[in-house]
Design a protein around this motif. Sequence first.
Motif, PDB file in Angstrom:
ATOM      1  N   ASP A 253       0.821  -1.203   0.000  1.00 58.70           N
ATOM      2  CA  ASP A 253       0.000   0.000   0.000  1.00 58.70           C
ATOM      3  C   ASP A 253       0.862   1.262   0.000  1.00 58.70           C
ATOM      4  OD1 ASP A 253      -2.457  -1.196  -0.025  1.00 58.70           O
ATOM      5  OD2 ASP A 253      -2.604  -1.312   2.160  1.00 58.70           O
ATOM      6  N   MET A 254       1.887   1.250   0.835  1.00 60.20           N
ATOM      7  CA  MET A 254       2.725   2.436   0.962  1.00 60.20           C
ATOM      8  C   MET A 254       3.460   2.712  -0.349  1.00 60.20           C
ATOM      9  SD  MET A 254       5.448   3.361   3.931  1.00 60.20           S
ATOM     10  CE  MET A 254       6.481   4.832   3.871  1.00 60.20           C
ATOM     11  N   ILE A 255       3.913   1.643  -0.983  1.00 60.01           N
ATOM     12  CA  ILE A 255       4.619   1.817  -2.256  1.00 60.01           C
ATOM     13  C   ILE A 255       3.664   2.348  -3.326  1.00 60.01           C
ATOM     14  CG2 ILE A 255       5.697   0.517  -4.139  1.00 60.01           C
ATOM     15  CD1 ILE A 255       7.019  -1.148  -1.829  1.00 60.01           C
ATOM     16  N   ARG A 256       2.466   1.783  -3.367  1.00 57.61           N
ATOM     17  CA  ARG A 256       1.488   2.232  -4.355  1.00 57.61           C
ATOM     18  C   ARG A 256       1.157   3.712  -4.147  1.00 57.61           C
ATOM     19  NH1 ARG A 256      -2.565  -0.858  -3.002  1.00 57.61           N
ATOM     20  NH2 ARG A 256      -1.478  -2.635  -3.901  1.00 57.61           N
ATOM     21  N   TYR A 257       0.930   4.064  -2.891  1.00 58.40           N
ATOM     22  CA  TYR A 257       0.569   5.438  -2.558  1.00 58.40           C
ATOM     23  C   TYR A 257       1.674   6.407  -3.008  1.00 58.40           C
ATOM     24  CZ  TYR A 257      -0.844   9.379   0.411  1.00 58.40           C
ATOM     25  OH  TYR A 257      -1.222  10.601   0.871  1.00 58.40           O
ATOM     26  N   SER A 258       2.916   6.056  -2.744  1.00 61.72           N
ATOM     27  CA  SER A 258       4.029   6.936  -3.103  1.00 61.72           C
ATOM     28  C   SER A 258       4.212   6.973  -4.617  1.00 61.72           C
ATOM     29  CB  SER A 258       5.334   6.445  -2.485  1.00 61.72           C
ATOM     30  OG  SER A 258       5.169   6.258  -1.127  1.00 61.72           O
ATOM     31  N   TYR A 259       4.032   5.832  -5.246  1.00 62.42           N
ATOM     32  CA  TYR A 259       4.206   5.777  -6.694  1.00 62.42           C
ATOM     33  C   TYR A 259       3.194   6.679  -7.385  1.00 62.42           C
ATOM     34  CZ  TYR A 259       4.099   3.985 -11.445  1.00 62.42           C
ATOM     35  OH  TYR A 259       4.106   3.893 -12.807  1.00 62.42           O
ATOM     36  N   GLU A 260       1.933   6.605  -6.921  1.00 55.83           N
ATOM     37  CA  GLU A 260       0.880   7.427  -7.534  1.00 55.83           C
ATOM     38  C   GLU A 260       1.166   8.909  -7.364  1.00 55.83           C
ATOM     39  OE1 GLU A 260      -2.587   5.857  -5.675  1.00 55.83           O
ATOM     40  OE2 GLU A 260      -2.665   4.105  -7.025  1.00 55.83           O
ATOM     41  N   ARG A 261       1.856   9.274  -6.307  1.00 55.22           N
ATOM     42  CA  ARG A 261       2.173  10.670  -6.058  1.00 55.22           C
ATOM     43  C   ARG A 261       3.583  11.038  -6.502  1.00 55.22           C
ATOM     44  NH1 ARG A 261      -1.465   8.792  -3.524  1.00 55.22           N
ATOM     45  NH2 ARG A 261      -3.337   9.921  -2.927  1.00 55.22           N
ATOM     46  N   GLU A 262       4.211  10.113  -7.227  1.00 49.13           N
ATOM     47  CA  GLU A 262       5.567  10.324  -7.739  1.00 49.13           C
ATOM     48  C   GLU A 262       6.540  10.709  -6.642  1.00 49.13           C
ATOM     49  OE1 GLU A 262       5.373  12.905 -11.087  1.00 49.13           O
ATOM     50  OE2 GLU A 262       4.090  11.523 -12.215  1.00 49.13           O
ATOM     51  N   ARG A 263       6.396  10.048  -5.506  1.00 48.99           N
ATOM     52  CA  ARG A 263       7.322  10.300  -4.404  1.00 48.99           C
ATOM     53  C   ARG A 263       8.314   9.156  -4.310  1.00 48.99           C
ATOM     54  NH1 ARG A 263       3.443  11.695   0.478  1.00 48.99           N
ATOM     55  NH2 ARG A 263       2.419  13.502  -0.406  1.00 48.99           N
ATOM     56  N   THR A 264       9.548   9.510  -4.036  1.00 46.14           N
ATOM     57  CA  THR A 264      10.582   8.484  -3.916  1.00 46.14           C
ATOM     58  C   THR A 264      10.687   8.049  -2.459  1.00 46.14           C
ATOM     59  OG1 THR A 264      11.722   9.559  -5.707  1.00 46.14           O
ATOM     60  CG2 THR A 264      13.000   8.013  -4.395  1.00 46.14           C
ATOM     61  N   LEU A 265      10.898   6.751  -2.283  1.00 43.16           N
ATOM     62  CA  LEU A 265      11.080   6.222  -0.928  1.00 43.16           C
ATOM     63  C   LEU A 265      12.505   5.709  -0.767  1.00 43.16           C
ATOM     64  CD1 LEU A 265       7.843   4.030  -0.618  1.00 43.16           C
ATOM     65  CD2 LEU A 265       8.220   6.269   0.431  1.00 43.16           C
ATOM     66  N   ILE A 266      12.977   5.768   0.459  1.00 48.10           N
ATOM     67  CA  ILE A 266      14.260   5.139   0.780  1.00 48.10           C
ATOM     68  C   ILE A 266      13.940   3.705   1.197  1.00 48.10           C
ATOM     69  CG2 ILE A 266      16.234   5.181   2.348  1.00 48.10           C
ATOM     70  CD1 ILE A 266      15.424   8.227   2.740  1.00 48.10           C
ATOM     71  N   ILE A 267      14.694   2.758   0.651  1.00 44.92           N
ATOM     72  CA  ILE A 267      14.473   1.350   0.992  1.00 44.92           C
ATOM     73  C   ILE A 267      15.695   0.813   1.713  1.00 44.92           C
ATOM     74  CG2 ILE A 267      14.119  -0.987   0.096  1.00 44.92           C
ATOM     75  CD1 ILE A 267      12.982   0.110  -2.345  1.00 44.92           C
ATOM     76  N   MET A 268      15.439   0.121   2.808  1.00 48.21           N
ATOM     77  CA  MET A 268      16.519  -0.548   3.528  1.00 48.21           C
ATOM     78  C   MET A 268      16.021  -1.957   3.785  1.00 48.21           C
ATOM     79  SD  MET A 268      19.087   1.102   4.785  1.00 48.21           S
ATOM     80  CE  MET A 268      19.708   2.583   4.222  1.00 48.21           C
ATOM     81  N   SER A 269      16.630  -2.918   3.128  1.00 48.10           N
ATOM     82  CA  SER A 269      16.160  -4.293   3.324  1.00 48.10           C
ATOM     83  C   SER A 269      17.221  -5.070   4.089  1.00 48.10           C
ATOM     84  CB  SER A 269      15.899  -4.933   1.964  1.00 48.10           C
ATOM     85  OG  SER A 269      16.055  -6.323   2.032  1.00 48.10           O
TER      86      SER A 269
END
Length: 654
Positions: A253-269
Amino acid sequence: MTMYYRIWGDHMGGLEQKLYYDNYSPIGDIAVIAMCFVILILIYTSYVSKTRAFFLFNVIIGLIFLAAGSNILYHYQLSGITSDEGHFIVYLMNFLYHTALYGILYVFVLYIIDVQRLEMSKRRPILIIATVLFFVSVLFDLIGIVKKTGFHINADGTATDGKNIFPLAYVGFVAIIMYLMIVYRNRIFKQVMRGFYGTMLVAFIIISIQYLNNQSSFTVTTFLFPTIAMLYIIHSNPYNIELGAINITAMEDMIRYSYERERTLIIMSLYIKEFDEEGKNFPKEIQAVIRRFAGEFFRGAFLFQVNNGHMILLADKHLNPDSESRIISMFSEFNEEYLKHKLDYKIVYGLTMEEVSRNNEYISFIRHIHKHMGYNEKHQITQEDVDLFNKYEYILKELADIYRGGNLRDPRVLAYCQPVFNVKTGRYDTAEALMRLKLQDTGLVFPDQFIPLAEENGFIHTLTKIILQKTCDEIRYLIKEGYEVNRISVNVSVLELRDDNFCKDISEIIEGSDIPNEKVAIEITESQSDKDFDVMKNRISVLKEKGIKFYLDDFGTGYSNMERIMELPFDIIKFDRSLVMASDADAKSETMVGGLANMFSDMNYSVLYEGVENEVDEKRCINMSASYLQGFKYSKPIPIMDLKNFFSKIEESA
Ligand code: C2E
Ligand code: CA
Ligand code: CA
């Protein structure tokens, strides 16, 4: 209907007492306002999916707040009234109160439609009815106030409801809601529906008791109940309180939400091998470390648990413009922790990539990266990873399609082969079939890029059948044309042997091709497990009975358990290229490899050396009991149709 309002002076102390028979106490509405704040605190401290339904949920909370507030103010103002003069606020508050309640009911309808994912055609009539009901109710109230046929204040300062549409509108909306919840009940998980039915029942009971007791203090409260159910059942994604992690759906959900708003996320796996097992518990001190890392380094970060040993932290880039320095300090502390706990890990980090976000594929993307990295490494996501991943996904899709198609002559699977030099005759009369894929978007694909993939996804046996079919076709052709073909070997994965149909599938293809069984050989590598060993032994004996030959592939790379190898009736032992290279390094190694080869040939196995690249290799191998030689010295893998260029015609060789 006339109502006489008495003030709630008992509670507010010091206000003038008035007559009324409808018991109102602000306690219910004050509690509602407090609850609204509690809900707001909860939704802004926990992870909530930012869906359309969540937006509607917020609107409902706002309207409940408005209803409770205007109701309190209305009663408060009314209690101070002694005449019918200038009571704009009272009218306004009464109007707002009713409008807010209609609004809540209206948005409830929108909410249910959204959650049930109703199609446009089913949605439209409901929407029209609800919208009309909403506006008619509001207009009715407004006209009533203006014309004094509805709510108005009498000359003595008491209030009269007049012609009141509220109960009717309420029943109307409840009817629409019940209709949706009954007719489309199967669109939502049964347990969830029960949650809503239950809370609505409680609300209905309270409204009824209130009505029978001429109460009105808890009207707004009852509107809050279904809202609590929504928050709990639909919007909340509970934290794992020991780790501070949330489940994987929330991450998507969080990824979809950010993608739709063209926001970049920091990923740490972070993947920790030690805990990669269902139900394996993290020790308390590790939990504390994970909690700290999840909360300390990035603003607004959420930790998601992919599975027991794999966690992903996501944070908005724009909340952390200095992410690079944050990552550096995170890693330096991480390294300190690693020295304390010494747990093997894989870290993948970077920013979200548009192509991966589009299909929300981070979990398989990261797993794909894991395959190509070692333990205790930190890998930064690059465009190259994305390209490789896309290629991998594409290959996987094609493999699935080949598997489903079941065409044993599928043109996408190519049979290549490498002719094998027969030391005794000095000719080429055997070969090894090697698989390639030829796909539209990628061209030729080599085994290292698709064999493991096919094995993991259960497609390998289909590929083997195709290669076997194409090999048999070629053998038939060569025999027909008068070539001397001793046999061609085909590679088989150990995994395939487990299938009970294995022997049947293999014989069917060979027999269906009208060639003798002994023209085909199967190459298998050694397996480590006892279970596979027994199965392998069984399969080999069944097929050997029919005349099919068996090669032990890659000898020298695995466990090389001699006792077990002797138990299996192999015809040829293929010495891996690593042994060919080792024998070149020093005299001692050459003696050892040569000794092994001698031993095998003494026991009637033939020895084949793989990866013979030059004349030096060739000489050495011939001196080390070679029966067959294979390698770039003779030929690179070639399309199987070109094998005739290496094989001799029977009359020539005679
Ligand atoms: P393998 O069975 O050990 O096959 C021999 C590999 O060594 C082939 O790589 C071949 O091109 C390479 N090779 C041949 N001569 C030389 C040489 O002189 N020097 C060096 N350095 N390499 C040489 P290829 O075709 O890329 O296949 C790689 C592996 O993929 C195979 O190793 C085999 O394990 C697997 N494979 C290939 N085709 C099939 C198949 O049809 N089914 C299954 N299950 N596995 C296959
Ligand atoms: Ca092989
Ligand atoms: Ca090999």
